[in-house]
Design an enzyme around this catalytic site. Structure first.
Site, PDB file in Angstrom:
ATOM      1  CG  MET A 165      67.993  53.074 -23.781  1.00 38.17           C
ATOM      2  SD  MET A 165      66.194  52.859 -23.948  1.00 38.17           S
ATOM      3  CE  MET A 165      66.019  51.082 -23.850  1.00 38.17           C
ATOM      4  NE  ARG A 298      58.800  51.024 -20.096  1.00 38.20           N
ATOM      5  CZ  ARG A 298      58.727  51.983 -19.195  1.00 38.20           C
ATOM      6  NH1 ARG A 298      57.815  52.935 -19.320  1.00 38.20           N
ATOM      7  NH2 ARG A 298      59.552  51.995 -18.166  1.00 38.20           N
ATOM      8  CE1 TYR A 442      65.791  42.645 -23.426  1.00 35.78           C
ATOM      9  CE2 TYR A 442      63.412  42.719 -23.242  1.00 35.78           C
ATOM     10  CZ  TYR A 442      64.545  42.403 -23.958  1.00 35.78           C
ATOM     11  OH  TYR A 442      64.427  41.845 -25.200  1.00 35.78           O
ATOM     12  CD  GLU A 443      64.185  48.060 -22.782  1.00 35.35           C
ATOM     13  OE1 GLU A 443      64.269  49.178 -22.250  1.00 35.35           O
ATOM     14  OE2 GLU A 443      65.158  47.519 -23.328  1.00 35.35           O
ATOM     15  N   GLY A 444      61.813  47.934 -17.964  1.00 35.20           N
ATOM     16  CA  GLY A 444      60.864  48.106 -16.862  1.00 35.20           C
ATOM     17  C   GLY A 444      60.168  46.792 -16.604  1.00 35.20           C
TER      18      GLY A 444
END
Length: 596
Positions: A165, A298, A442-444
């Site tokens: 990604m 997430r 990470y991933e927000g």
């Protein structure tokens, strides 16, 4: 070297005794034939792979790290990683939860979730190589063209290829509206893409023949901001019409990030120079397609910290039983020894039980969300699919943020149990701490997850999703309200449910006056709601344990002891969190920026 024993008994307890996942799955057409024996057999074999193949590579992989050949841009993972991946593919593990149309086994996602928990416990850095392949698979499965699906999904399903990604750029992390990578149409349905990406997990390695990159970029006429982002599939090697691999594409690793943890995963700086890709989904609608992958990621990140919490707990508990230091304050507990095992000391027990309570609570929540996601994807009832999808949307930021915050706390506690030895690499504990730290970022980041929960998932729909979940909690409270044995769990659960309702209303009213009030309260709010979900599942687990403890199985008495610890020692944190959430914006914004 740390050891790992798959927690099969607890997984089976959650699935079969608390959540009754088989009954839920049998109601879904794709899983009508599933049974407990199949689930247990897959878990047992998956546990063997994690413990016997992956765990022995965790410590050595961390020490060795990855190697980049700058002349060829090729990355070599640590010794043994490629061979372990070959065994993973040989065992059919990549296809576990994938669509049979593309060669998958079609097993439920809840089973794949449990398998990944065990792999994350054994070796998070290794597990990240195939981990994002599932997200790439889901994005292409949902938004890919027939040609893209035919080209990429069978190879991602089999594990012959892996996926990545590619979102983040040097100047732009979460704020994807600032993204600069460019995509120009070539007139034949393909696009020429130029740009730079950073922090790309498993962006380059030699474990597979091809890597499928999902890349965000802007078309020439794209509007500004996040509404002008498109998604492209960009393979490392071009794929010929007959499925064979062609020329090397213009996407390559320019550097490896030097990181605090997950050293054995190749976190890459990727450069695209006239890389050829094809559009996934509609022009300028790339975020919708990418969020399929992001939401999967997430949930996966929460699972990573769940795995680390479990393995850290196991090793700390074993050490605490063996290590002798000092005497218990109430007198010797092991008089035949020179000192008592440190497990007799109250604070050591507090640290161990914190990790255990967060692992077992996290497992219950994650399993619940996974089987709910199975219902969202596979139910033949549209209303059920919508309700399940809403519940997954509500609980996803809690899994990502609450479980990863807890993982940081738990791994730090478990390292502390080892004393000075915990700070030494060969024991493995400091690696668990370092590896756990990235999961909060990470991933927000967890602040982004908190804003998502409070701002988008709760306030944006006037609390509709939260109220629906709250009704399930209220129904359980009502059902057990006259059960005297359950009062120590039911009363604090009911009390916190009322407080969450009041806190939500209060923050919502403040936010009408100043939206920044959401930012001031969001992190504390998510942690409060996280505890509400854990309290609900701990109460449900306690109910089953109370009913079955008379049989003499010590598993149930241990479950009750852990539940009592959670309600007595961890849940009370919500009192201070509610108070700080209510303190609002002013204490944060009062100081002039120049004085920082």
């Amino acid at each position: 070297m740390p050891q790992y024993n798959p927690p099969l008994r607890d997984m089976q307890f959650v699935m079969h005794e608390v959540l009754n996942v088989v009954d839920q799955l049998k109601a879904l057409p794709p899983h009508a034939d599933i049974d407990a024996d199949t689930i247990n057999a897959v878990l047992e074999e998956g546990g063997k792979f994690a413990a016997e193949v992956l765990a022995p590579l965790n410590l050595s992989g961390d020490a060795e790290g990855c190697t980049l050949d700058k002349s060829t841009h090729e990355v070599r993972p640590p010794k043994g990683f490629k061979e372990a991946y070959a065994k993973y593919v040989e065992g059919g593990w990549p296809s576990l939860g994938c669509d049979p149309e593309f060669g998958g086994q079609g097993l439920p996602l809840v089973l794949n979730q449990a398998f990944y928990e065990m792999m994350n416990s054994a070796n998070q850095a290794w597990t990240m190589y195939p981990g994002l392949s599932h997200g790439a698979y889901e994005a292409l499965h949902a938004h890919g063209t027939p040609e893209q699906k035919a080209t990429y999904l069978p190879k991602l399903t089999s594990g012959e290829w892996t996926g990545t990604m590619c979102l983040t750029e040097p100047h732009c992390g979460t704020d994807l509206g600032l993204l600069r990578s460019k995509a120009e149409p070539l007139g034949d349905g393909t696009y020429k893409i130029n740009g730079a990406k950073i922090f790309i997990s498993a962006g380059e390695h030699d474990m597979v023949a091809n890597i499928v990159h999902l890349v965000l970029a802007r078309l020439p006429d794209a509007p500004e901001g996040s509404k002008g982002i498109s998604l492209f599939v960009v393979p490392k090697f071009m794929v010929n019409a007959d499925g064979t691999l062609g020329a090397r594409n213009g996407i390559f690793c320019a550097g490896l990030e030097h990181k605090m943890g997950i050293h054995a995963n190749s976190t890459c700086q990727m450069v695209l120079e006239d890389a050829v890709g094809t559009l996934v989904g509609q022009p300028n609608k790339g975020l919708a397609a990418m969020f399929v992958m992001m939401n999967a990621a997430r949930l996966g990140v929460g699972n990573q910290s769940l795995g680390l919490t479990e393995v850290a707990y196991q090793n700390a508990a074993a050490y605490a039983k063996d290590r002798i230091q000092m005497r218990a304050l109430s007198g010797p507990k092991a008089p035949e020894k020179a000192a008592d095992p440190i497990i007799v000391h109250p604070d050591v027990r507090k640290m161990l039980l914190t990790a255990r309570a967060y692992a077992e609570g996290g497992r219950a929540l994650s399993t619940y969300v996974a089987v709910t996601l199975d219902r969202a994807l596979s139910s033949d009832d549209e209303d059920e699919r919508k309700a399940a999808d809403d519940e997954v949307a509500l609980l996803t930021p809690i899994i990502k943020a609450f479980i990863t915050d807890n993982g940081w706390i738990a791994t730090s506690h478990c390292m502390q149990v080892f004393g000075g030895h915990g700070f030494i690499h060969e024991w493995g504990m400091e690696q668990f701490v370092r590896d756990a730290r990235i999961n909060m970022i990470y991933e927000g980041t967890n602040t982004i997850q908190s804003l998502d929960l409070l701002g988008r998932k709760v306030l944006m729909d006037n609390g509709a999703k939260l109220k629906k979940f709250g009704k399930k909690i209220a129904a359980f409270v009502e059902e057990e309200g006259t059960n005297e044995a359950m009062q120590e769990f039911i009363n604090p659960l009911a009390d916190l449910g009322d407080k969450v309702t009041k806190l939500t209303t209060e923050i919502g009213m403040k936010a009408f006056q100043n939206p920044d009030e959401v930012g001031a309260a969001a992190v504390d709010y998510l942690r409060v709601v996280g505890h509400l979900t854990f309290a609900y599942f701990w109460a449900r687990m306690a109910k089953v344990a109370l009913e079955k403890q008379a049989g003499g199985d010590k598993f149930y008495s241990a479950k009750l002891s852990t539940a009592r610890f959670y309600f007595a020692k961890l849940l009370p944190e919500t009192a201070s969190l509610i108070r700080t959430a209510r303190a609002g914006l002013q204490p944060l914004m009062e100081m002039d920026e120049a004085l920082f």
